[in-house]
Design a protein around this motif. Structure first.
Motif, short mmCIF file in Angstrom:
data_model
loop_
_atom_site.label_atom_id
_atom_site.label_comp_id
_atom_site.label_asym_id
_atom_site.label_seq_id
_atom_site.Cartn_x
_atom_site.Cartn_y
_atom_site.Cartn_z
N GLN A 1 10.79 3.11 8.99
CA GLN A 1 10.66 2.86 7.56
C GLN A 1 9.28 3.27 7.04
O GLN A 1 9.13 3.67 5.89
CB GLN A 1 10.88 1.37 7.23
N LEU A 2 8.24 3.13 7.88
CA LEU A 2 6.89 3.49 7.47
C LEU A 2 6.43 4.74 8.22
O LEU A 2 5.24 4.91 8.51
CB LEU A 2 5.91 2.33 7.73
N ASP B 1 3.70 -2.30 11.24
CA ASP B 1 3.62 -3.32 10.18
C ASP B 1 3.95 -4.65 10.84
O ASP B 1 5.08 -5.09 10.88
CB ASP B 1 4.60 -3.00 9.05
N ASP C 1 5.71 -6.90 5.89
CA ASP C 1 5.65 -7.06 4.43
C ASP C 1 5.69 -5.72 3.70
O ASP C 1 5.49 -5.66 2.49
CB ASP C 1 4.40 -7.84 4.02
N GLY C 2 5.92 -4.64 4.44
CA GLY C 2 6.01 -3.33 3.81
C GLY C 2 4.68 -2.64 3.63
O GLY C 2 4.63 -1.54 3.08
N GLU D 1 1.66 -1.10 5.79
CA GLU D 1 1.32 -0.79 7.19
C GLU D 1 -0.01 -1.44 7.54
O GLU D 1 -0.89 -1.65 6.69
CB GLU D 1 1.27 0.72 7.41
N ASP E 1 -3.28 -3.13 5.58
CA ASP E 1 -2.95 -4.54 5.37
C ASP E 1 -4.14 -5.41 5.76
O ASP E 1 -4.55 -5.46 6.92
CB ASP E 1 -1.73 -4.91 6.21
N LEU F 1 1.83 -6.40 -2.20
CA LEU F 1 1.27 -5.06 -2.25
C LEU F 1 -0.03 -5.06 -3.03
O LEU F 1 -1.02 -4.44 -2.65
CB LEU F 1 2.28 -4.10 -2.87
#
Length: 544
Positions: free
Chosen positions: A333-334, A339, A343-344, A346, A350, A359
């Motif tokens: 996905q990234l 991650d 939490d979306g 990376e 983060d 975000l």
């Protein structure tokens, strides 16, 4: 005697038939005698050796030991006429004889294991050996006693003629060496001595030297045949250790075939006719990555099996060409970047990689201006990064006190010392000693010369503890006027202050005062108490 030899032979043949692995040896050589005739120097005359054949069967006890049983025939003779001794020539004894020997011995062949290499098969070797055993001899002799008229001999001769000494116990020992001609056949040379426990091998004992038993020596060539376990495919590996007993193989595979010579048995080789590597199951692997070329999407670049042979440095299932974080395992996905909190954001961007966040909060669930992990709404120092244990305020020296209240912010200390290191017990003892040791001229504020050395120790202490200040307090006993005592105590404290100032101690690091007779630690009723009350006290305090 003949019946006994036949019975002994039956026992040998039964032992041979009962063993799956045995050895039969024939000895063709000669025997010579050592006894009461012609033995002045106790050395046998090899020129008188007679033909002596024998046969033995051996049963192995492991690789290097063997139990052997056998029979030996020997003829022998001796004569005083062959001696150089005048006494022996005058005695003129002679004899002829023959014997059959049955024996059991233990043979030690230290290098026999080399016939069977650890890789399998068989190897011809040259091998020495030793043996020792026991047995019986059945012998007879014909003895001519020369001139029986010599004084003293007739009675001894008659005793020898009446003596019955067969059979006799024999102790065989010796050694040899043999050369393997093939897997089954070997040729050797063996020499052995036989110690008899009788002195009547030659028929002469009492008429000779009755204190010593007779001996004989046997030696010659040996021809041996070994029975071995079967080797069906004739590859040099016996069937019971051959991994492929029905297919001829090579030693490094334990007897299994290897058509392409890559040291991988054909039954385990996925490419039996193409040399390959063990890691690639016997198939070609040009980049040596363990993925066979026929499965490798990057056959010239080492890679991983998970990427079909293409490199995937972090092992996350994305080949490096498609991975934005090729050295950190992540999800697709990234684009392959990690991650940890899911939490979306990376981990590289983060600020709270182990705490799911927002975000707009750079991966944290709150705003944190100084990025110390303490939310701004609870951070007592929101613009200075600090640990959560101090509510977000910095602690440069890590002593548990925030820099804002730490008197020594760059020097770890204790709470009791306001964040500065505590004064050692040694220094405290020095202060107490100086307080007692500083003395003045009677009734004045003039320091005695001996006191100056003591005050110098305070200069060293203040250098070692730059974060401490010194207070100087003068005291007197109760004798005299109160006002005069107060002035004297102040003057004496000032004298100490002035001396330390001259020694380079900054004025801002010292204070001085006098208390007169108002703070006595002891009673003024005694001389000892008054002496204790007259003093100048020194105390170190953390600088403000």
């Amino acid at each position: 005697m003949r019946n006994k030899l036949i019975w002994f032979g039956l026992l040998l043949s039964g032992a041979l038939a009962a063993q799956p692995k045995a050895e039969l040896s024939i000895l063709l050589g000669g025997a010579t005698y050592l006894g009461d005739l012609e033995v002045a120097d106790r050395l046998p005359d090899l020129g008188l050796a007679k033909f002596s054949p024998g046969i033995q069967v051996g049963l192995p006890l492991g690789y290097t030991w063997q139990v052997r049983a056998g029979i030996q025939y020997a003829s022998y003779a001796g004569s005083d006429a062959n001696s150089t001794s005048a006494a022996f020539l005058a005695r003129n004894f002679s004899f002829t004889g023959q014997l059959f020997e049955g024996q059991v011995n233990l043979r030690w062949e230290p290098f026999a294991r080399r016939r069977f290499p650890v890789t399998g098969g068989y190897k011809n070797i040259i091998s020495p050996y030793l043996f020792l055993g026991t047995g019986l001899t059945f012998h007879n002799h014909t003895t001519h006693y020369g001139n029986p008229g010599v004084d003293g001999f007739p009675d001894r001769i008659r005793r020898d003629m009446r003596a019955k000494a067969s059979p006799a116990l024999v102790l065989p020992f010796g050694g040899g060496i043999r050369v393997d001609l093939s897997k089954h056949v070997s040729l050797g040379l063996e020499v052995g001595a036989r110690k008899l426990f009788t002195d009547h091998l030659d028929g002469v004992s009492f008429a000779g030297n009755a204190s010593k038993d007779d001996w004989y020596l046997v030696g010659g060539l040996t021809l041996s045949y070994r029975w071995s376990k079967p080797d069906y495919d004739r590859d040099g590996f016996l069937d019971d250790v051959d991994r492929c007993p029905q297919q001829a193989g090579v030693d490094y595979t334990g007897g299994c075939p290897d058509a392409d010579g890559d040291r991988i048995p054909d039954q385990e080789d996925q490419c039996p006719y193409q040399p390959g590597k063990p890691a690639a199951l016997g198939c070609p692997d040009s980049d040596f990555d363990g993925v066979p070329d026929f499965r490798d999407d990057c056959p010239e670049i080492p890679g991983q099996a998970s990427g079909r042979g293409c490199p995937d440095a972090d092992g996350d299932g994305l080949v490096d060409d498609a991975d934005l974080c090729p050295y950190c395992a992540g999800g697709s996905q990234l684009s392959g970047c990690p991650d940890a909190d899911g939490d979306g954001v990376e981990d590289a961007r983060d600020r709270c990689p182990n705490l799911p966040g927002l975000l707009e909060g750079e991966g944290c669930p709150y705003l944190d201006g100084d990025r110390d992990g303490v939310p701004d709404d609870t951070d007592e120092c929101p613009t200075l990064a600090g640990p959560a244990t101090l509510n977000g305020c910095p602690d440069t020296d890590g002593d548990g006190l925030p820099d804002s209240i730490d008197k020594c912010p760059e020097l770890a200390g204790t709470l009791a010392a306001a964040g500065c290191p505590e004064v050692t017990e040694e220094v405290k003892g020095t202060l107490a000693f100086v307080a007692k040791a500083v003395q003045f001229e009677t009734g004045s504020n003039r320091l005695k010369a001996t006191s100056l050395v003591k005050l110098d120790t305070l200069v060293v202490i203040l250098v070692d503890y730059p974060y401490l200040n010194l207070t100087i307090a003068g005291h007197t006993d109760s004798r005299g006027n109160d006002a005069a005592n107060l002035r004297l105590s102040q003057a004496r404290a000032k004298a100490c202050y002035d001396y330390l100032l001259k020694q380079g101690v900054p004025a801002e690091r010292m204070t001085h005062t006098g208390f007169g007779e108002t703070r006595p630690p002891a009673s003024n009723a005694t001389e000892a108490g008054r002496r204790q009350n007259r003093r100048v006290a020194f105390e170190l305090l953390v600088r403000q």
